[in-house]
Design a protein around this motif. Structure first.
Motif, PDB file in Angstrom:
ATOM      1  N   THR A 292       3.386 -13.915  10.932  1.00 62.69           N
ATOM      2  CA  THR A 292       4.083 -14.917  10.132  1.00 62.69           C
ATOM      3  C   THR A 292       3.299 -16.222  10.157  1.00 62.69           C
ATOM      4  O   THR A 292       2.380 -16.405  10.963  1.00 62.69           O
ATOM      5  N   SER A 293       3.663 -17.122   9.282  1.00 63.10           N
ATOM      6  CA  SER A 293       3.036 -18.440   9.210  1.00 63.10           C
ATOM      7  C   SER A 293       4.125 -19.501   9.201  1.00 63.10           C
ATOM      8  O   SER A 293       5.153 -19.348   8.541  1.00 63.10           O
ATOM      9  N   GLU A 294       3.895 -20.593   9.961  1.00 59.49           N
ATOM     10  CA  GLU A 294       4.878 -21.674   9.964  1.00 59.49           C
ATOM     11  C   GLU A 294       4.864 -22.432   8.646  1.00 59.49           C
ATOM     12  O   GLU A 294       5.824 -23.118   8.307  1.00 59.49           O
ATOM     13  N   LEU A 295       3.777 -22.310   7.885  1.00 59.27           N
ATOM     14  CA  LEU A 295       3.648 -23.081   6.655  1.00 59.27           C
ATOM     15  C   LEU A 295       4.001 -22.283   5.411  1.00 59.27           C
ATOM     16  O   LEU A 295       4.377 -22.850   4.398  1.00 59.27           O
ATOM     17  N   TYR A 296       3.863 -20.916   5.486  1.00 56.59           N
ATOM     18  CA  TYR A 296       4.031 -20.103   4.287  1.00 56.59           C
ATOM     19  C   TYR A 296       4.982 -18.940   4.523  1.00 56.59           C
ATOM     20  O   TYR A 296       5.078 -18.396   5.634  1.00 56.59           O
ATOM     21  N   TYR A 297       5.649 -18.585   3.450  1.00 51.67           N
ATOM     22  CA  TYR A 297       6.369 -17.320   3.397  1.00 51.67           C
ATOM     23  C   TYR A 297       5.494 -16.361   2.597  1.00 51.67           C
ATOM     24  O   TYR A 297       5.207 -16.595   1.426  1.00 51.67           O
ATOM     25  N   VAL A 298       5.053 -15.263   3.261  1.00 51.98           N
ATOM     26  CA  VAL A 298       4.151 -14.295   2.636  1.00 51.98           C
ATOM     27  C   VAL A 298       4.954 -13.043   2.323  1.00 51.98           C
ATOM     28  O   VAL A 298       5.409 -12.335   3.236  1.00 51.98           O
ATOM     29  N   PRO A 299       5.144 -12.731   1.050  1.00 52.48           N
ATOM     30  CA  PRO A 299       5.986 -11.579   0.698  1.00 52.48           C
ATOM     31  C   PRO A 299       5.247 -10.253   0.865  1.00 52.48           C
ATOM     32  O   PRO A 299       4.018 -10.205   0.907  1.00 52.48           O
ATOM     33  N   LYS A 300       6.015  -9.218   0.957  1.00 51.49           N
ATOM     34  CA  LYS A 300       5.479  -7.850   0.916  1.00 51.49           C
ATOM     35  C   LYS A 300       5.353  -7.441  -0.549  1.00 51.49           C
ATOM     36  O   LYS A 300       6.225  -7.733  -1.362  1.00 51.49           O
ATOM     37  N   VAL A 301       4.251  -6.762  -0.909  1.00 53.73           N
ATOM     38  CA  VAL A 301       4.056  -6.347  -2.304  1.00 53.73           C
ATOM     39  C   VAL A 301       3.757  -4.857  -2.363  1.00 53.73           C
ATOM     40  O   VAL A 301       3.289  -4.255  -1.388  1.00 53.73           O
ATOM     41  N   THR A 302       4.038  -4.266  -3.514  1.00 55.77           N
ATOM     42  CA  THR A 302       3.756  -2.846  -3.730  1.00 55.77           C
ATOM     43  C   THR A 302       2.981  -2.676  -5.030  1.00 55.77           C
ATOM     44  O   THR A 302       3.055  -3.494  -5.939  1.00 55.77           O
ATOM     45  N   PHE A 303       2.220  -1.579  -5.080  1.00 59.74           N
ATOM     46  CA  PHE A 303       1.543  -1.201  -6.316  1.00 59.74           C
ATOM     47  C   PHE A 303       1.347   0.311  -6.306  1.00 59.74           C
ATOM     48  O   PHE A 303       1.452   0.961  -5.254  1.00 59.74           O
ATOM     49  N   SER A 304       1.044   0.888  -7.451  1.00 58.95           N
ATOM     50  CA  SER A 304       0.856   2.334  -7.541  1.00 58.95           C
ATOM     51  C   SER A 304      -0.080   2.648  -8.700  1.00 58.95           C
ATOM     52  O   SER A 304      -0.387   1.790  -9.531  1.00 58.95           O
ATOM     53  N   PHE A 305      -0.525   3.908  -8.738  1.00 61.69           N
ATOM     54  CA  PHE A 305      -1.404   4.392  -9.806  1.00 61.69           C
ATOM     55  C   PHE A 305      -0.738   5.560 -10.513  1.00 61.69           C
ATOM     56  O   PHE A 305      -0.105   6.404  -9.864  1.00 61.69           O
ATOM     57  N   SER A 306      -0.901   5.617 -11.813  1.00 65.04           N
ATOM     58  CA  SER A 306      -0.335   6.734 -12.586  1.00 65.04           C
ATOM     59  C   SER A 306      -1.375   7.795 -12.918  1.00 65.04           C
ATOM     60  O   SER A 306      -1.040   8.929 -13.240  1.00 65.04           O
ATOM     61  N   SER A 307      -2.664   7.428 -12.852  1.00 62.30           N
ATOM     62  CA  SER A 307      -3.723   8.395 -13.155  1.00 62.30           C
ATOM     63  C   SER A 307      -4.993   7.991 -12.423  1.00 62.30           C
ATOM     64  O   SER A 307      -5.176   6.827 -12.042  1.00 62.30           O
ATOM     65  N   LEU A 308      -5.883   8.956 -12.183  1.00 63.87           N
ATOM     66  CA  LEU A 308      -7.144   8.688 -11.504  1.00 63.87           C
ATOM     67  C   LEU A 308      -8.015   7.763 -12.354  1.00 63.87           C
ATOM     68  O   LEU A 308      -7.943   7.758 -13.581  1.00 63.87           O
ATOM     69  N   GLY A 309      -8.838   6.978 -11.661  1.00 65.44           N
ATOM     70  CA  GLY A 309      -9.740   6.076 -12.349  1.00 65.44           C
ATOM     71  C   GLY A 309      -9.190   4.686 -12.545  1.00 65.44           C
ATOM     72  O   GLY A 309      -9.922   3.791 -12.981  1.00 65.44           O
ATOM     73  N   GLN A 310      -7.911   4.448 -12.236  1.00 60.27           N
ATOM     74  CA  GLN A 310      -7.322   3.132 -12.433  1.00 60.27           C
ATOM     75  C   GLN A 310      -7.770   2.150 -11.348  1.00 60.27           C
ATOM     76  O   GLN A 310      -8.100   2.537 -10.219  1.00 60.27           O
ATOM     77  N   HIS A 311      -7.765   0.864 -11.687  1.00 60.74           N
ATOM     78  CA  HIS A 311      -8.075  -0.207 -10.744  1.00 60.74           C
ATOM     79  C   HIS A 311      -6.941  -1.227 -10.750  1.00 60.74           C
ATOM     80  O   HIS A 311      -6.387  -1.548 -11.806  1.00 60.74           O
ATOM     81  N   LYS A 312      -6.612  -1.763  -9.567  1.00 62.26           N
ATOM     82  CA  LYS A 312      -5.568  -2.775  -9.455  1.00 62.26           C
ATOM     83  C   LYS A 312      -6.122  -4.020  -8.756  1.00 62.26           C
ATOM     84  O   LYS A 312      -6.794  -3.920  -7.717  1.00 62.26           O
TER      85      LYS A 312
END
Length: 780
Positions: free
Chosen positions: A338-358
């Protein structure tokens, strides 16, 4: 006639044993002592021979080799036949970066295996490449690959992920360009599959073709390999992959075995047809500047369901993954601290097909309570107004130990299903509340609750207060924390072994947990979710009466250590922390301690047996002190051990295996004493049995007892004959572990007609055993 036959057999045993040792020694040093060519500075050389540790090439087998030069044109430089003891020297080879050399093996027998080809390693003019081929029979190769021979095996295992399935395949010569081992002198050992090596320091190499790469640290493939899918596997860590495999893998051979695994894990190189990619960074949401000091973790419910991929934003501002494999399954990026100065959220991502970039950008929000002081909890206990009332100190704080914004706190009592609110206050304005006048109702349960925090934060359920009649007190803290905050890791495992030798694990028998800080304040938590403000804590856990904590020097302890040797010595601590609680520290919202408890079923007559073991002197029956005792049973290669000075009698109350021997080995035995190993054992036929084993130390200063085991038998005649036939191995200063000792030599001299050990001493012992003479003291 019978006597003469026995003596002839004993003589043959001694002579054959001597021959086999000497022959093995000569064979083991032949080829490796071949001298290296003296090469001039302008040309290169090659020395090719068979390793002395190879199996012999079968008779009438003619294996051909040829040296080929590869450049603009292919040219055969030389051809020869590989023989068991032959050495091929190739001098005057031109060196250039425009061409290379390779040795091709032709005309191989179906019953004998050698590498089909080997590249010549020449880095500059004047180099000499010394190559030892390691060959063995096809039958032996099959046995080695199936684990019958425990030889040195360099493997290249490839990880694939296809259609939601993980596949691990060993690569063959069609996908590996080269595989060899180099010793400290630069000599290369080339073979297919397993190999034997003299003790020493080596470097193993695997050269992959251009379709593959070695598995990288902090990659999805590495996580899938090291994550334990079964209860017991060889435990690897991410450090195993944190090396440059293209520069080889250094290892030592000690007593014929390697000091590390020799598996080169690899995977197909990433492309748009077989992988996805992602770049992950964390920034200030207002300025867009990279945020430092945040530890991040990538997980995935399919392949990475534990936190093996981690990094720090101070070291890596943008974490890049070029081969992510799972489709339509969320990848989760979670801050570990944790950080006393920031709230850092949890994030999610996913891929629907091969070859994708995020491009995954985590936007950290700056907190607005930076200048607010931290909450100080009182050290003093609250005091009830009288014996009819109870007292409580109730604290409310966020993960930084600061007031929680917009939170309301309350205390209520519950009588059956009816709730009665006793007190309510603004916890942001008054984060610590001292209440000393809660009138106690023995029919009621009392609770401490909070509400009103934002969606970005999580809170526990209402805390039940521990109040009782007679003026009791309680000190509690309700804390709220970011939904992304990492939980303290708690492992509670129950192990059970079964009569057929298997062992299983579960979470049976465990109850709730209790966490307090060093001031005695209780914090809410559940085993799967322990999130706490920074500080030091103590955790206790409950265990039902059907189970007990695994004790040191128990059979279950040995079974666990056999699978995970790193736990050796842990179980004394295991019992202590269960009794007094496990201490741990949270810093920056992160706990680097793993809290572990191990339990086993409590002993009962239906499922366990018991035994008492002691070591005594045979003449007096007194306890023999200072003896180290090692106990062996299924899944127990001597991990249970004790010293008779500290433990005169060892008591076991939970031995579980039936119809198998529990045996014992003793060390540090006083000079002049021995025990019979075959008698130091017991077994159980059914559960509920109890055994008493008394291991007796007998004097070894008796005539005829040449091997000093306390008894006179045919083994004494054998060691005398072995000593005479091969004194270097079996004599008083012999190399064998069971060589004759000074006391044994004195015991062995039973023929009074001559001084010193002779064949007549072995003859006389045999006569005594055959009852041809009644005593070894009588004349011949």
């Amino acid at each position: 006639m019978l006597f003469n036959k026995i003596f002839a057999i004993l003589s043959a045993i001694a002579i054959i044993g001597t021959y086999s040792v000497n022959n093995s020694y000569l064979f083991a040093v032949s080829a490796e002592n071949t001298s290296v060519l003296d090469s001039d500075s302008n040309t290169c050389s090659i020395v090719v021979s068979m390793s002395s540790l190879s199996e012999p090439i079968p008779e009438e087998t003619h294996i051909k080799a040829k040296l080929i030069k590869y450049g603009e044109e292919t040219e055969v430089i030389d051809e020869w036949e590989i023989t068991q003891d032959g050495v091929k020297e190739l001098k005057g080879l031109e060196y250039s970066e425009d061409f290379s050399y390779k040795i091709i093996i032709d005309n191989q027998s179906e019953d004998y295996t050698l590498p089909e080809s080997t590249s010549v390693m020449l880095d500059q003019k004047g180099d000499t490449d010394t190559i030892f081929f390691y060959g063995r029979s096809a039958e032996r190769a099959y046995s080695e690959n199936h684990g019958i021979y425990d030889n040195i095996r360099v493997t290249a295992t490839c990880f694939f992920y296809v259609y939601n399935m993980e596949v691990m395949n060993d690569l063959d010569e069609s996908t590996i360009d080269e595989k060899y081992i180099i010793d400290e002198n630069g000599a290369r050992y080339c073979g297919r599959g397993c190999i034997e090596l003299p003790d020493g320091h080596y470097t193993a190499y695997v050269i992959l073709n251009n379709k593959y790469r070695f598995v990288q640290p902090n990659s999805e493939a590495a996580v899938a390999i090291i994550e334990p899918r079964r209860p017991f596997t060889t435990k690897m860590t991410m450090d195993y992959f944190d090396r440059d495999y293209s520069k080889g893998f250094e290892f030592d051979v000690v007593n014929g075995k390697t000091d590390t695994l020799l598996d080169f894990y690899c995977e197909p190189k990433p492309n748009k047809e077989n992988a996805c990619s992602a770049d992950i960074s964390v920034i200030d949401s207002e300025t867009g500047e990279p945020l430092e000091g945040i530890k991040l973790e990538l997980t995935n419910e399919r392949l990475i369901n534990d936190g093996y991929i981690t990094w720090n934003s101070s070291d890596i501002k943008q974490m890049s993954f070029d081969k992510l494999l799972c489709l339509e399954k969320d990848y989760v990026v979670t801050p570990l601290n944790t950080s006393e100065l920031y709230y850092v959220p949890k994030v999610t991502f996913s891929f629907s097909s091969l070859g994708q970039h995020k491009d995954v950008v985590i936007k950290a929000k700056r907190k607005n309570n930076e200048n607010v002081p931290k909450i100080e909890l009182p050290d003093e206990d609250p005091v009830p107004v009288d014996e009819k009332h109870c007292a409580v100190i109730a604290g409310v704080m966020d993960n930084d130990r600061k007031p929680a914004k917009g939170v309301t706190a309350s205390i209520y009592k519950k009588v059956h299903s009816e709730k009665v609110k006793l007190l309510q206050w603004n916890a942001e304005e008054e984060p610590v509340k001292i209440i000393n006048d809660i009138e106690y109702d023995e029919n009621a349960e009392y609770y401490f609750a909070i509400n009103g925090e934002s969606d970005d934060y999580y809170r526990y359920s209402d805390m039940k207060l521990e109040l009782s009649k007679g003026g009791s007190i309680d000190k509690v803290v309700q804390n709220i924390f970011p939904t992304s905050m990492k939980s303290v890791k708690l492992e509670r495992t129950t192990y059970d072994n079964y009569t057929y030798g298997a062992i299983g694990r579960s979470n049976q028998g465990w109850g709730g947990i209790r966490v307090t800080d060093m001031q005695g304040y209780r914090y809410p938590c559940i085993p799967q979710d322990i999130c706490l403000p920074d500080g030091e804590y103590l955790l206790r856990t409950n265990l039902s009466s059907r189970y007990r904590i695994v004790q040191p020097n128990t059979e279950i302890e040995c079974a666990i250590i056999n699978y995970d040797p790193s736990l050796k010595g842990y179980f004394t601590k295991n019992a202590e922390i269960f009794k007094s609680g496990a201490k741990f520290t949270v810093k920056n919202g992160e706990c680097n301690d793993t809290i572990r408890f191990f339990a086993e079923p409590s002993p009962t007559y239906q499922y366990s047996c018991s035994a008492d073991i002691k070591v005594v002197y045979e003449e007096t029956g007194e306890i023999a002190e200072g003896i180290n005792v090692f106990m062996y049973s299924p899944y127990n290669p001597g991990y249970i051990n004790w010293n008779t000075t500290d433990t005169p009698m060892m008591n076991f109350d939970n031995l579980r295996y039936l119809n198998t021997n529990y045996s014992f080995e003793l060390t540090n035995i006083p000079a002049g004493y021995a025990y019979i190993k075959e008698e130091a054992m017991f077994s159980f036929e059914k559960h509920g049995e109890s055994k008493e084993l008394i291991i007796k130390l007998s004097k070894t200063t008796k005539k005829g007892d040449a091997n000093c085991d306390g008894y006179i038998n045919m083994a004494d005649a054998v060691i005398i004959m072995q000593t005479l036939a091969n004194p270097n191995k079996y004599g008083i200063n012999g190399t064998d572990n069971y060589h004759l000792t000074s006391q044994g030599a004195e015991n062995a001299d039973v023929d009074i007609s001559t001084s010193g050990i002779t064949g007549n001493d072995a003859l006389k012992i045999q006569k005594y055993l055959l009852k041809l003479i009644s005593s070894l003291e009588q004349s011949n």
